[in-house]
Design an enzyme around this catalytic site. Structure first.
Site, PDB file in Angstrom:
ATOM      1  N   HIS A 224      12.048  16.803   5.122  1.00 42.83           N
ATOM      2  CA  HIS A 224      11.624  15.579   4.436  1.00 42.83           C
ATOM      3  C   HIS A 224      12.286  15.324   3.093  1.00 42.83           C
ATOM      4  CE1 HIS A 224       8.210  14.202   6.932  1.00 42.83           C
ATOM      5  NE2 HIS A 224       8.175  15.468   7.298  1.00 42.83           N
ATOM      6  N   LYS A 415       5.992   4.487  -7.337  1.00 39.38           N
ATOM      7  CA  LYS A 415       6.317   5.657  -6.527  1.00 39.38           C
ATOM      8  C   LYS A 415       6.050   6.869  -7.404  1.00 39.38           C
ATOM      9  CE  LYS A 415      10.581   3.964  -6.030  1.00 39.38           C
ATOM     10  NZ  LYS A 415      10.824   4.229  -4.622  1.00 39.38           N
ATOM     11  N   ARG A 416       6.056   8.085  -6.848  1.00 38.14           N
ATOM     12  CA  ARG A 416       5.866   9.256  -7.686  1.00 38.14           C
ATOM     13  C   ARG A 416       6.904   9.260  -8.816  1.00 38.14           C
ATOM     14  NH1 ARG A 416       2.014  13.045  -5.732  1.00 38.14           N
ATOM     15  NH2 ARG A 416       2.598  14.072  -7.685  1.00 38.14           N
ATOM     16  N   LYS A 421      14.196   9.708  -8.818  1.00 35.41           N
ATOM     17  CA  LYS A 421      13.861   8.309  -8.521  1.00 35.41           C
ATOM     18  C   LYS A 421      14.289   7.384  -9.667  1.00 35.41           C
ATOM     19  CE  LYS A 421       9.968   9.467  -5.420  1.00 35.41           C
ATOM     20  NZ  LYS A 421      10.195   8.724  -4.167  1.00 35.41           N
ATOM     21  N   THR A 523       9.586   5.089   1.937  1.00 29.35           N
ATOM     22  CA  THR A 523       8.845   4.158   2.787  1.00 29.35           C
ATOM     23  C   THR A 523       8.332   2.999   1.938  1.00 29.35           C
ATOM     24  OG1 THR A 523       6.868   5.504   2.469  1.00 29.35           O
ATOM     25  CG2 THR A 523       8.108   5.832   4.514  1.00 29.35           C
ATOM     26  N   LYS A 527       7.783  -1.177   2.725  1.00 31.00           N
ATOM     27  CA  LYS A 527       6.554  -1.942   2.482  1.00 31.00           C
ATOM     28  C   LYS A 527       6.859  -3.210   1.697  1.00 31.00           C
ATOM     29  CE  LYS A 527       4.166   2.497   2.010  1.00 31.00           C
ATOM     30  NZ  LYS A 527       3.657   3.444   0.981  1.00 31.00           N
TER      31      LYS A 527
HETATM   32  C1  LIG Z   1       4.358   4.357   0.309  1.00 28.64           C
HETATM   33  C2  LIG Z   1       3.828   5.126  -0.799  1.00 28.64           C
HETATM   34  C3  LIG Z   1       4.619   6.088  -1.441  1.00 28.64           C
HETATM   35  C4  LIG Z   1       6.059   6.331  -1.076  1.00 28.64           C
HETATM   36  O1  LIG Z   1       6.845   5.504  -1.912  1.00 28.64           O
HETATM   37  P1  LIG Z   1       8.404   5.738  -2.090  1.00 28.64           P
HETATM   38  O2  LIG Z   1       8.841   4.547  -2.890  1.00 28.64           O
HETATM   39  O3  LIG Z   1       8.998   5.743  -0.722  1.00 28.64           O
HETATM   40  O4  LIG Z   1       8.575   7.009  -2.826  1.00 28.64           O
HETATM   41  C5  LIG Z   1       4.082   6.796  -2.504  1.00 28.64           C
HETATM   42  N1  LIG Z   1       2.817   6.600  -2.910  1.00 28.64           N
HETATM   43  C6  LIG Z   1       2.029   5.674  -2.325  1.00 28.64           C
HETATM   44  C7  LIG Z   1       0.643   5.472  -2.826  1.00 28.64           C
HETATM   45  C8  LIG Z   1       2.503   4.901  -1.256  1.00 28.64           C
HETATM   46  O5  LIG Z   1       1.692   3.993  -0.684  1.00 28.64           O
HETATM   47  C1  LIG Z   2       4.304  14.847   6.554  1.00 28.17           C
HETATM   48  O1  LIG Z   2       5.030  15.200   5.413  1.00 28.17           O
HETATM   49  C2  LIG Z   2       5.314  14.110   4.562  1.00 28.17           C
HETATM   50  C3  LIG Z   2       6.236  14.619   3.489  1.00 28.17           C
HETATM   51  O2  LIG Z   2       5.691  15.703   2.804  1.00 28.17           O
HETATM   52  C4  LIG Z   2       4.008  13.544   4.023  1.00 28.17           C
HETATM   53  O3  LIG Z   2       4.273  12.440   3.201  1.00 28.17           O
HETATM   54  C5  LIG Z   2       3.151  13.106   5.191  1.00 28.17           C
HETATM   55  O4  LIG Z   2       1.904  12.677   4.710  1.00 28.17           O
HETATM   56  C6  LIG Z   2       2.960  14.244   6.167  1.00 28.17           C
HETATM   57  N1  LIG Z   2       2.282  13.742   7.342  1.00 28.17           N
HETATM   58  C7  LIG Z   2       1.138  14.244   7.756  1.00 28.17           C
HETATM   59  C8  LIG Z   2       0.540  13.617   8.967  1.00 28.17           C
HETATM   60  O5  LIG Z   2       0.596  15.160   7.194  1.00 28.17           O
END
Ligand SMILES: *Cc1c(COP(=O)(O)O)cnc(C)c1O
Ligand SMILES: *[C@@H]1O[C@H](CO)[C@@H](O)[C@H](O)[C@H]1NC(C)=O
Ligand SMILES: *[C@@H]1O[C@H](CO)[C@@H](O)[C@H](O)[C@H]1NC(C)=O
Ligand SMILES: *[C@@H]1O[C@H](CO)[C@@H](O)[C@H](O)[C@H]1NC(C)=O
Length: 712
Positions: A224, A415-416, A421, A523, A527
C-alpha cells in the site's frame, strides 16, 4: 484511534509534550472510547470463541511438533452486518476482542489447562487483557492475535462446509484454495503465512510440501505504500520469545527459498543476501514484505504507477524470478457513499440525464460527455456546487464561528499530514499569493478560501509543526485588512470521513501535490473528481490514470515526473539553488524563518526551514515554480465559470474506472479465482449457499488502536 484535532487559537496554552508556552494552535490527542456506550450494530458470537497462544517452547517428538507451556488469551468474535446496495445481500465483518481465559467455560477450547486462570484474574479479566497487550511486543502480539483467531475461524468454517468434510470422505484441505482466499492487506497480517503452515503441518499433519502449496495458493499480498520506512521488520529475538514455533517455520521457508535462488543464480551471494527473509546485521530481523511475497501467489500495488515502481525497484529481484506473481489493482471508491449519499443534489442532476443505473455501473458516467455543451446541464452542475458551498460555509460558521466567502474558490487539501504529501508546497503558494496581493492590492484577484485539514501521527513532530505553520499563516493572512476576503486560510480540525463527506462536495479545487513516485494511489483524489472539483496535481499515484480517463487538458498537471525525480536524485537535489534563483520563494522562506508568521516565537519554524533547505527528501522547492504557474492558470480559468464547469463535467464523465466495484471485480477475477457476477455483487438475487467462497481481508489494527478495541 489517532484522532487528535486542533483547537482554535485562544491565547497561550500549555503543550503537554513540550516545555513552555505555545502561542499558536496545535494538534491535541484524546482517547477514542468508542465502546463506552456499547455498539448496537454488533453481535457477540461467544460460540465461536477461540484460544490464541503466545510464548512457550517447541517440542519435537516422534508424533510431530508441539508448542507447549504457552500463555493463552481468548479471541471473542463480534459480527457487524454489512448490507449491499439494493441487492438483498448482507455480508459479515467479524472483529475480535481479547478476553482473559478464566471468564469462560474452556471445555470446548483445545487449550491446555488454563495456566493463567487464577482467582485475581477471574475478578479482573479485562485488566489482565489490557496488561497483556503492552510493551514493545504490543504490535506483534496484536498482529498475531487477529491472524490466529481468523485462521482458526477459516478452517472451522471450511471443514463445516460441504467442501471441507463429509462423514465418509477423508477431509481434503487441498481444495481449500478453491474456496478460500486470504488477501493480506499490507504486511500487518503477514503472520498468516507461518500460522497457516503451523496449522496444516503441526495440527492437520500434512506434509510440508502439501501445506506450502495450499498456503501459497490461498494467500495474496497487497502493498500500500511506497515509502521504505513502512517496511515491517521484526527482530528475530522477539519472535524467538513470543512465537518460537513460527520462527522455526520462517527459517524453514527461508531455507527452501534460498535453495531455489541458489540454483537459479549459482554463486550470486549478494542476491541471496538481498532476497533473504532474514536480514543479517547487529540485530537480525525478519523482513515481513519478503515473507509475504514468497508466501503468496499474487502481489499487487494499488495504482498502475505504484505497481510498476514495485516491480522495478525494491522487489525487482522477486519480479525477476516470478514475474507472473506481480499485478496491479488500481484503488477505487464506492459511488454509493462518495456520491449518492454525500452529494444527493449532484447524483440527482446526473440521474435526470442518464438514468440511475450509473450508481451500480459507474462507467455509464461517460454518457455525460453528450451534455458537455448542454447549457441547462452546465447550469445545474454549477448550481449544485454553489448550494453545497453555501451549506458548508454555514456549517463552518455554526460550529467554528468562522465566516468564509462562498463566492471565492474553495481550494482544498484534506488528507493525513505528511512531508511526502507536501502541505508545505501549498503553504508556499499561500504565502506567495498573500505577498502578491499585498504588492498589488488593487489588481482583480480571483478570491480563494484555502482549506487544509488532516491529522498528524501522534509521534510525528514535523507533521505537527506543519499544522502549526498552517494555523500561523492563517492568523496573519486572515487578519490583514488589505487582503480582506480575497484570501482566507482555514485549518479544518479533526478531519475524518464525516467531515470529508461534507467538504468534498463543496470543493472547487482538489490539491493532489505529492512528489512524483511517493503517493501509492490516493483515493481522496477520486472523491473530489467524482464530486465536481478540478484537480491540481502531480503525475503521481492514481492521478496518472485520472488524467488518462478525463484528458490531461481537463486537469492542472504540473511538476516533475518520476523520471525527473530520479534524474534529480542522480544529479543531487540542491534546494538552496532554487532559493537563490526564485525571489518570491526566497521571500516566503525568509518570512517563515524570520518569524513573520510567528511574531511571538520568531524561531518556531527554524527546523522546518532547515529541513526544506538542507535535507528535504520530497524536493518541495523543485516543484515550486511550476506549481505557482499552474495555480495562475487555475485562477484564470475560475474567472470563466462556464469553461470551468465544462471541465468539471468532463472529469465526472471520466470517473468510471475509479469505482471500487471495478477494483473488487478485478481482485475476484485476477487474484481470488472467482467470477464476480453483477447479480451477486449488485443484483436483486438472493445469495446461494452453493457459492461458498470466503475471501478474508486481513488487517491488523495500528498501534494506539488498542484499548477495549476490536481487531480484524
Ligand atoms: C479518502 C480519505 C483519505 C485518503 O485521502 P488521500 O488524499 O488519498 O490521502 C484520508 N482520510 C479520510 C478521512 C478520507 O476520507
Ligand atoms: C487496508 O489497508 C489500507 C492501507 O493501510 C487501509 O487504508 C484500509 O482501510 C485497509 N482495509 C481494510 C478493510 O482494513
Ligand atoms: C511496499 O513496497 C515498497 C517498494 O515499492 C516498499 O518501499 C514498502 O516499504 C513496501 N511496504 C511495506 C509495508 O512493506
Ligand atoms: C494492470 O493490471 C491489469 C490487471 O489487473 C493488467 O491487465 C494490466 O496489464 C496492468 N497494467 C500495467 C501497466 O501494469
Amino acid at each position: 484511534r489517532c484522532f487528535g484535532h486542533v483547537l482554535p487559537a485562544e491565547g497561550p496554552r500549555v503543550d503537554p509534550g513540550h516545555v513552555g508556552e505555545l502561542l499558536v494552535s496545535q494538534q491535541v490527542e484524546e482517547a477514542d472510547d468508542w465502546l463506552r456506550y456499547g455498539n448496537p450494530w454488533e453481535k457477540a458470537r461467544p460460540e465461536y470463541m477461540r484460544p490464541v497462544h503466545f510464548y512457550g517452547r517447541v517440542e519435537h517428538t516422534a508424533e510431530g511438533v508441539e508448542w507447549v507451556d504457552t500463555q493463552m488469551v481468548l479471541a471473542l468474535p463480534y459480527d457487524t452486518p454489512v448490507p449491499g446496495y439494493r441487492n438483498n445481500i448482507v455480508n459479515t465483518m467479524r472483529l475480535w476482542s481479547a478476553k482473559a481465559p478464566c471468564d469462560f467455560n474452556l471445555k470446548d477450547c483445545d487449550s491446555s489447562p488454563a495456566v493463567l486462570c487464577c482467582p485475581q484474574l477471574a475478578e479482573a479479566p479485562m485488566f489482565y487483557v489490557l496488561q497483556f497487550f503492552e510493551g514493545k511486543e504490543l504490535r506483534l502480539k496484536q498482529e498475531y492475535f487477529v491472524v490466529a483467531a481468523t485462521l482458526q475461524d477459516i478452517i472451522r468454517r471450511f471443514k463445516a462446509s460441504k467442501f471441507g468434510s463429509t462423514e465418509f470422505v477423508r477431509l481434503d484441505l487441498s481444495t481449500m484454495p478453491d474456496k478460500v482466499a486470504i488477501q493480506l492487506n499490507d504486511t500487518h497480517p503477514a503472520l498468516a503465512i507461518p500460522e497457516l503452515m503451523r496449522l496444516l503441518v503441526d495440527t492437520e499433519k500434512l506434509s510440508w510440501e502439501k501445506a506450502w502449496d495450499i498456503v501459497v495458493r490461498t494467500c495474496a499480498y497487497t502493498n500500500h505504500t511506497v515509502l521504505p520506512e513502512a517496511l515491517e521488520r521484526w527482530p528475530v529475538d522477539l519472535f524467538r520469545n513470543l512465537l518460537p514455533r513460527h520462527l522455526e517455520i520462517i527459517y524453514e521457508i527461508n531455507r527452501r527459498h534460498l535453495e531455489r535462488i541458489g540454483k537459479l543464480y549459482p554463486g550470486d551471494f549478494d542476491r541471496l543476501r538481498r532476497m533473504s527473509l532474514i536480514e543479517e546485521g547487529d540485530i537480525k530481523k525478519i523482513n515481513m514484505a519478503h515473507l509475504c511475497i514468497v508466501g503468496s501467489h499474487a502481489v499487487n500495488g494499488v495504482a498502475r504507477i505504484h505497481s510498476e515502481i514495485i516491480k522495478n525497484t525494491v522487489f525487482k529481484d522477486f519480479y525477476d524470478i516470478d514475474p507472473q506473481k506481480f499485478q496491479n489493482k488500481t484503488n477505487g471508491i464506492t459511488p454509493r457513499r462518495w456520491l449518492v449519499m454525500c452529494n444527493p443534489g449532484l447524483a440527482e442532476v446526473i440521474a435526470e440525464r442518464i438514468g440511475e443505473n450509473y450508481i451500480r455501473d459507474l462507467d455509464q458516467l461517460k454518457k455525460l460527455l453528450d451534455f458537455v455543451d448542454d447549457d441547462a446541464f452546465i447550469r445545474d452542475v454549477a448550481k449544485i456546487k454553489q448550494e453545497n458551498k453555501l451549506k458548508f460555509a454555514a456549517h463552518l460558521e455554526e460550529h467554528y464561528k468562522v465566516k468564509i466567502n462562498p463566492n471565492s474558490m474553495f481550494d482544498l487539501q484534506v488528507k493525513r499530514i505528511h512531508e511526502y504529501k507536501r502541505q508545505l508546497l501549498n503553504c508556499l503558494h499561500i504565502i506567495t499569493l498573500y505577498n502578491r496581493i499585498k504588492k498589488e492590492p488593487n489588481k482583480l484577484w480571483t478570491p480563494r478560501t484555502i482549506m487544509i485539514g488532516g491529522k498528524a501521527a501522534p509521534g510525528y513532530h514535523t507533521a505537527k509543526m506543519i499544522i502549526k505553520l498552517i494555523t500561523s499563516i492563517g492568523d496573519i493572512v486572515n487578519n490583514d485588512p488589505v487582503v480582506g476576503d480575497r484570501l482566507k486560510v482555514i485549518f479544518l480540525e479533526n478531519y475524518r470521513v464525516t467531515l470529508a463527506e461534507k467538504v468534498i462536495p463543496a470543493s472547487d479545487l482538489s490539491e493532489q501535490i505529492s512528489t512524483a513516485g511517493t503517493e501509492a494511489s490516493g483515493t481522496g483524489n477520486m472523491k473530489f473528481m467524482l464530486n465536481g472539483a478540478l484537480t491540481i496535481g502531480t503525475m503521481d499515484g492514481a492521478n496518472v490514470e485520472m488524467a488518462e480517463e478525463a484528458g490531461e487538458e481537463n486537469m492542472f498537471i504540473f511538476g516533475m515526473r518520476v523520471e525527473d525525480v530520479d534524474a534529480l536524485d542522480k544529479k543531487g537535489y540542491d534546494a538552496v539553488s532554487y532559493y537563490n534563483r526564485l525571489p518570491e520563494l526566497k521571500q516566503a522562506i525568509d518570512q517563515i524563518s524570520g518569524g513573520f508568521f510567528s511574531p511571538a516565537q520568531p524561531g518556531l519554524f527554524k527546523d522546518l526551514v532547515n529541513m526544506l533547505m538542507h535535507h528535504d527528501r520530497f524536493k518541495v522547492f523543485a516543484d515550486y515554480e511550476d506549481y505557482i504557474k499552474c495555480q495562475e492558470k487555475v485562477s484564470a480559468l475560475y474567472k470563466n465559470p462556464k469553461e470551468w464547469t465544462k471541465k468539471v463535467i468532463r472529469n465526472i464523465a471520466g470517473c468510471g474506472k475509479f469505482s471500487s466495484d471495478r477494483t473488487i471485480s478485478q481482485y475476484a477475477r485476477e487474484i481470488w479465482g472467482i467470477e464476480p457476477s453483477l447479480e451477486k455483487i449488485l443484483g436483486q438475487t438472493q445469495q446461494t449457499s452453493s457459492n461458498y467462497l470466503s475471501s478474508v481481508l486481513l488487517q491488523a489494527n495500528l498501534p494506539g488502536y488498542l484499548h477495549s478495541s476490536r481487531f480484524y
